[in-house]
Design an enzyme around this catalytic site. Structure first.
Site, PDB file in Angstrom:
ATOM      1  N   SER A  23       0.853  -1.198   0.000  1.00 25.86           N
ATOM      2  CA  SER A  23       0.000   0.000   0.000  1.00 25.86           C
ATOM      3  C   SER A  23       0.884   1.243   0.000  1.00 25.86           C
ATOM      4  O   SER A  23       1.679   1.439   0.928  1.00 25.86           O
ATOM      5  CB  SER A  23      -0.890   0.008   1.242  1.00 25.86           C
ATOM      6  OG  SER A  23      -1.373   1.318   1.453  1.00 25.86           O
ATOM      7  N   HIS A  48      -1.247  -1.259  -4.154  1.00 18.25           N
ATOM      8  CA  HIS A  48      -2.532  -0.951  -3.518  1.00 18.25           C
ATOM      9  C   HIS A  48      -2.619   0.566  -3.333  1.00 18.25           C
ATOM     10  O   HIS A  48      -1.743   1.181  -2.720  1.00 18.25           O
ATOM     11  CB  HIS A  48      -2.598  -1.694  -2.183  1.00 18.25           C
ATOM     12  CG  HIS A  48      -3.905  -1.592  -1.466  1.00 18.25           C
ATOM     13  ND1 HIS A  48      -5.007  -2.340  -1.801  1.00 18.25           N
ATOM     14  CD2 HIS A  48      -4.284  -0.828  -0.408  1.00 18.25           C
ATOM     15  CE1 HIS A  48      -6.002  -2.054  -0.978  1.00 18.25           C
ATOM     16  NE2 HIS A  48      -5.591  -1.131  -0.127  1.00 18.25           N
ATOM     17  N   MET A  52      -9.139   8.114   0.122  1.00 15.53           N
ATOM     18  CA  MET A  52      -9.957   8.480   1.299  1.00 15.53           C
ATOM     19  C   MET A  52     -10.528   9.881   1.109  1.00 15.53           C
ATOM     20  O   MET A  52      -9.816  10.779   0.657  1.00 15.53           O
ATOM     21  CB  MET A  52      -9.092   8.475   2.551  1.00 15.53           C
ATOM     22  CG  MET A  52      -8.375   7.165   2.793  1.00 15.53           C
ATOM     23  SD  MET A  52      -7.403   7.248   4.296  1.00 15.53           S
ATOM     24  CE  MET A  52      -6.524   5.694   4.209  1.00 15.53           C
ATOM     25  N   HIS A  81      -8.462   1.082  -3.763  1.00 11.40           N
ATOM     26  CA  HIS A  81      -9.349   0.826  -2.616  1.00 11.40           C
ATOM     27  C   HIS A  81     -10.052   2.142  -2.303  1.00 11.40           C
ATOM     28  O   HIS A  81      -9.444   3.042  -1.722  1.00 11.40           O
ATOM     29  CB  HIS A  81      -8.486   0.321  -1.453  1.00 11.40           C
ATOM     30  CG  HIS A  81      -9.213   0.132  -0.168  1.00 11.40           C
ATOM     31  ND1 HIS A  81      -8.548  -0.038   1.034  1.00 11.40           N
ATOM     32  CD2 HIS A  81     -10.539   0.067   0.139  1.00 11.40           C
ATOM     33  CE1 HIS A  81      -9.418  -0.198   2.006  1.00 11.40           C
ATOM     34  NE2 HIS A  81     -10.636  -0.119   1.499  1.00 11.40           N
ATOM     35  N   GLY A 159      -8.778   3.858   7.236  1.00 10.70           N
ATOM     36  CA  GLY A 159      -8.509   5.275   7.460  1.00 10.70           C
ATOM     37  C   GLY A 159      -7.052   5.612   7.685  1.00 10.70           C
ATOM     38  O   GLY A 159      -6.612   6.694   7.320  1.00 10.70           O
ATOM     39  N   GLY A 161      -2.791   3.966   8.012  1.00  3.45           N
ATOM     40  CA  GLY A 161      -1.821   2.885   7.975  1.00  3.45           C
ATOM     41  C   GLY A 161      -1.226   2.679   9.365  1.00  3.45           C
ATOM     42  O   GLY A 161      -1.446   3.486  10.275  1.00  3.45           O
ATOM     43  N   ASP A 192      -6.394  -6.542   4.371  1.00  3.31           N
ATOM     44  CA  ASP A 192      -5.756  -5.229   4.417  1.00  3.31           C
ATOM     45  C   ASP A 192      -5.771  -4.690   5.838  1.00  3.31           C
ATOM     46  O   ASP A 192      -6.839  -4.482   6.410  1.00  3.31           O
ATOM     47  CB  ASP A 192      -6.552  -4.294   3.481  1.00  3.31           C
ATOM     48  CG  ASP A 192      -5.976  -2.895   3.375  1.00  3.31           C
ATOM     49  OD1 ASP A 192      -4.896  -2.625   3.938  1.00  3.31           O
ATOM     50  OD2 ASP A 192      -6.631  -2.063   2.711  1.00  3.31           O
ATOM     51  N   GLY A 214       1.269  -2.139   4.012  1.00  2.00           N
ATOM     52  CA  GLY A 214       1.786  -0.780   3.886  1.00  2.00           C
ATOM     53  C   GLY A 214       3.085  -0.643   4.617  1.00  2.00           C
ATOM     54  O   GLY A 214       4.177  -0.726   4.034  1.00  2.00           O
TER      55      GLY A 214
END
Ligand code: DX5
Ligand code: ZN
Length: 233
Positions: A23, A48, A52, A81, A159, A161, A192, A214
């Site tokens: 990510s 990824h 948001m 995503h 929301g 990492g 995830d 991530g």
């Protein structure tokens, strides 16, 4: 009881090829092209791309212009995503900007609109997925399972990492693996949030075959080694 996961050859699924999707939320955005080239050379299967909107989740990240730039910079499969309200509004825009697969949260809109988003994505020749927040039951994937290429199970609240893996999600991953074997065996099962070499082993045993990571990849000294460790966990 864990479902017995066997392919037509009788090989256990967990010993099959696992895909790693780093990510970029944990990457250095000032040198994104080089960061993604680094993970591509390090053996990543997907990249990824976390979007948001500050409403569906309490954070704002990146969107369409960054996706377009990234598309021009890499051949790697881009797994977007969308953590945004009413994602059907933007399904086509993310496909046209270069996503290879677009994930829609089932909580973000009505079933009808999520189905419409999946259709728009498919009509543009792209893959689609549905995503479940930790509080959403496994059954919420069922209306979509035969129409999508991937189901994404969140193992942290979306929301941010760098959060800790929620072990309570393991039974849900097992349940969804059972649904996939029953209703759509080619569908991928992605997880995830909080994935490192320890939790990777747990989710693989539970039936996941695509692991988003991530911080455990981008913050590692040796990213190729980190990706390899996740694949072989
Ligand atoms: C969280 C994002 C994740 C996140 C994962 O909302 O969807 O993709 O970047 O980060 P780690 O692997 O650090 O938990
Ligand atoms: Zn994500």
């Amino acid at each position: 009881m864990k479902p017995e996961i066997l392919t037509s050859n009788g090989i256990r699924k967990e010993s099959m090829m696992i895909k790693i999707a780093p990510s970029i939320l944990s990457a250095d955005f000032s040198r994104l092209g080089a960061e993604v080239e680094d993970i591509r050379l390090g053996g990543a299967d997907y990249v990824h791309f976390d979007v948001m909107d500050g409403r569906f989740v309490p954070n704002i990240s990146i969107g369409i212009p960054v996706l377009k730039s990234l598309r021009a910079a890499t051949e790697l499969f881009i797994d977007a995503h969308l953590m945004i309200e009413e994602p059907v509004r933007y399904a086509e825009a993310f496909c046209r900007a270069g996503a290879d697969l677009v994930n829609f949260h089932v909580e973000a809109d009505s079933e009808e609109n999520i189905l419409a988003a999946i259709e728009k994505t498919r009509a543009l020749g792209k893959k689609s997925g549905v995503t479940l927040k930790p509080g959403t039951a496994a059954e919420a994937a069922l209306p979509f399972i035969e129409k999508v290429d991937l189901i994404l199970v969140m193992t942290v609240e979306p929301g941010f990492g760098g959060q800790s893996f929620m072990h309570g999600m393991l039974p849900k991953i097992e349940t969804i693996r059972g649904y996939i074997e029953r209703y759509h065996p080619l569908c991928e099962l992605e997880v995830d949030g909080g994935i490192d070499k320890n939790t990777a082993a747990l989710v693989k045993t539970a039936g996941a075959d695509v692991l988003v990571a991530g911080s455990s990849v981008f913050k590692a000294q040796d990213r190729a080694k980190a990706i390899c460790e996740l694949k072989n966990a």
